[in-house]
Design an enzyme around this catalytic site. Structure first.
Site, PDB file in Angstrom:
ATOM      1  N   GLU A 250      -0.678   9.645  -5.908  1.00  0.00           N
ATOM      2  CA  GLU A 250       0.455   8.717  -5.883  1.00  0.00           C
ATOM      3  C   GLU A 250       0.755   8.149  -7.265  1.00  0.00           C
ATOM      4  O   GLU A 250       1.919   7.954  -7.632  1.00  0.00           O
ATOM      5  CB  GLU A 250       0.169   7.606  -4.875  1.00  0.00           C
ATOM      6  CG  GLU A 250       0.084   8.119  -3.446  1.00  0.00           C
ATOM      7  CD  GLU A 250      -0.998   7.489  -2.592  1.00  0.00           C
ATOM      8  OE1 GLU A 250      -1.360   8.073  -1.556  1.00  0.00           O
ATOM      9  OE2 GLU A 250      -1.503   6.406  -2.966  1.00  0.00           O
TER      10      GLU A 250
ATOM     11  N   GLU B  32       0.854  -1.191   0.000  1.00  0.00           N
ATOM     12  CA  GLU B  32       0.000   0.000   0.000  1.00  0.00           C
ATOM     13  C   GLU B  32       0.893   1.244   0.000  1.00  0.00           C
ATOM     14  O   GLU B  32       1.682   1.461   0.915  1.00  0.00           O
ATOM     15  CB  GLU B  32      -0.918   0.001   1.228  1.00  0.00           C
ATOM     16  CG  GLU B  32      -2.020   1.021   1.167  1.00  0.00           C
ATOM     17  CD  GLU B  32      -3.068   0.734   0.100  1.00  0.00           C
ATOM     18  OE1 GLU B  32      -3.846   1.651  -0.204  1.00  0.00           O
ATOM     19  OE2 GLU B  32      -3.126  -0.406  -0.419  1.00  0.00           O
TER      20      GLU B  32
ATOM     21  N   ASP C 242      -7.178   2.807   2.649  1.00  0.00           N
ATOM     22  CA  ASP C 242      -6.843   1.533   3.294  1.00  0.00           C
ATOM     23  C   ASP C 242      -8.047   0.593   3.315  1.00  0.00           C
ATOM     24  O   ASP C 242      -7.918  -0.605   3.086  1.00  0.00           O
ATOM     25  CB  ASP C 242      -6.354   1.792   4.722  1.00  0.00           C
ATOM     26  CG  ASP C 242      -5.161   2.734   4.756  1.00  0.00           C
ATOM     27  OD1 ASP C 242      -4.209   2.493   4.005  1.00  0.00           O
ATOM     28  OD2 ASP C 242      -5.198   3.714   5.518  1.00  0.00           O
TER      29      ASP C 242
END
Length: 499
Positions: free
Chosen positions: A327, A297, A481
């Protein structure tokens, strides 16, 4: 009244069967039926109102999201864990006697003024970010003000701990969490989570989560959407001090899936430290048994050299990664990939551009080429309006259900609910898009009644589903998450034929 009786009878007859096919499904069915009954009551017993696009997507998800044939039994998660202090970002900065001003990004925060400028910079973009605060004493004063701020809340924090918590909500799963776990965090963890004694420490690590709402304004800066800015002075997580303990514990725990996070925390410790520590991390990850898939992750980073090293050295030795639009763009900028000249996304990320970058990662740093020695075969990409799951053919199964499950949990959790409430969400995903930004490309359409659009580029398959975006999100921290954890829960590794 007869409609209610029929619905209740059908529900009772099917409940036993549904529990055995998917233990989580009965609760979803109850919610769905309750919504239908409420809709009938509001319409005075007449026919329910015509379904909206949001109705269609939510109902199609109910049918589409099915448990995989082979489920994980034991999952090991590491290595960043902390206590999150969630507070109003603007409110805290005002309590620190800071005045609104111009925004400016900082790779590392050294002062309250740096914090203010970085917060305003990202608030104006509506983008998530995470930064290391270098001054321990100043950070402790800010943390004390945050904890004492009216309405401040404490939660389980850190990508690994949050993913572990989400996975542990499945009663059939045993979860190992390895990370710096202090007494406060240990009390907050799910009872099903196993923490090795070597991971326990006397003091907790605290992260400050400065949230802002969609449309919130401070000075001339206005947030286009709800999000958060995270800061910490976290040496234990910053050095990934429990990584070796984590890997050593795998031999006894014998997981069938490993989830790794926390690499982004090392960035703030300086180049000398992360260069050496990243080499050690690569060795440690390589020690995990080959037959156990590893999911990595990712999280917010600013150092292109550091991200490029992760791209070159870490991604090829893991099987799966999860990341958001910030990201993904930073990944391609750092590796000089497709659309690297794009400074930032303009609103909702273009699906064609996202598809190009995902394909590049799997072709250049993954196993899209069958002759490649890289292990990376799966990328779970998530942004506010839609999610994409890109997988190399022949390695993963149940991916339509997996990407839909991730989007569904984003819709419900952002609203603080256990299930999607269609009155509180809105569809923002594009209904028409392209498989690539440049020719040759395929024109694609999202059908709300079949809300996973699939296309192929070479031997890579792409699965896109919209997100029903919460109109008034209550909490954005940990959504990525939760999305990755839910996607993994509904994924399965395709058995490799024996040679």
């Amino acid at each position: 009244m007869w409609r209610k009786a029929v619905l209740v009878a059908l529900l009772a007859l099917g409940m036993g069967y549904l529990y055995h096919t998917d233990p989580q499904l009965p609760a979803r069915v109850l919610n769905y039926v309750s919504e239908s009954l409420l809709q009938m009551e509001l319409s005075g017993g007449s026919e329910p109102r015509p379904p909206t696009l949001e109705d269609a997507v939510a109902r199609a998800w109910q049918t589409l999201i099915m448990a995989p044939a082979r489920r994980w039994a034991r999952v090991a998660v590491g290595v960043n864990a902390c206590v999150d202090v969630v507070v109003s970002g603007v409110g805290l900065l005002q309590a620190l006697a800071l005045e609104p001003g111009s925004g400016r990004d900082h790779e590392v925060l050294h002062s309250k003024e740096d914090l203010k400028e970085a917060f305003i910079h990202y608030m104006g973009k509506g983008a998530a970010a995470e930064r290391f605060f270098s001054d321990k004493e100043v950070f402790q004063r800010i943390a004390r003000a945050a904890a004492e701020y009216p309405g401040a809340q404490l939660y389980v924090g850190g990508n690994a701990a949050l993913i572990g918590q989400k996975l542990a909500s499945n009663p059939e799963l045993v979860v190992l969490l390895c990370g710096p776990v202090g007494p406060k965090l240990h009390d907050m963890l799910d009872e099903q989570i196993v923490v090795p004694p070597e991971s326990l420490q006397e003091l907790d690590e605290f992260h400050l989560i400065l949230e802002y709402k969609s449309g919130e304004q401070w000075g001339s800066s206005r947030a286009p959407q709800a999000n958060r800015f995270i800061l910490s002075h976290d040496v234990s997580n910053g050095e990934m001090s429990t990584l070796e303990t984590f890997v050593a514990s795998l031999e006894e725990f014998q997981p069938d899936l490993v989830v790794l996070s926390g690499l982004h925390m090392m960035e703030g410790m300086g180049r000398d430290l992360w260069e050496e520590r990243l080499k050690e991390a690569v060795v440690a990850i390589s020690d995990v048994r080959n037959e156990v898939p590893i999911h990595l992750e990712l999280a917010s980073m600013t150092d292109r050299d550091y991200m490029n090293r992760i791209l070159q050295e870490v991604l090829p030795i893991v099987n799966s990664i999860g990341l958001n639009e910030q990201e993904l763009l930073f990944l391609t900028q750092s590796g000089d990939g497709p659309h690297a000249d794009l400074a930032s996304w303009d609103g909702i990320p273009d699906v064609g551009r996202v598809s190009d970058i995902l394909l590049w990662v799997l072709e250049q740093h993954g196993r899209a080429d069958p002759e490649s020695e890289a292990d990376l075969t799966r990328i779970h990409f998530h942004t506010l309006a839609y999610h994409v799951l890109a997988t190399v053919d022949g390695h993963w199964g149940n991916q339509e259900a997996a990407v839909a499950a991730g989007a569904r949990v984003a819709s419900s959790q952002a609203c603080g609910l256990q299930a999607v409430d269609i009155t509180k969400v809105v569809l923002k995903a594009p209904l028409n898009f392209y498989s690539s930004f440049s020719e040759p490309r395929e024109s694609l359409t999202m059908d709300p009644t079949r809300p996973v659009t699939v296309w192929h580029r070479g031997n890579v398959s792409f699965h896109l589903t919209p997100v029903l975006v919460c109109k008034q999100p209550l909490r954005t921290v940990g959504l990525g998450d939760a999305i990755s954890a839910e996607g993994l829960l509904f994924s399965e590794v395709t058995p490799r034929p024996e040679l």
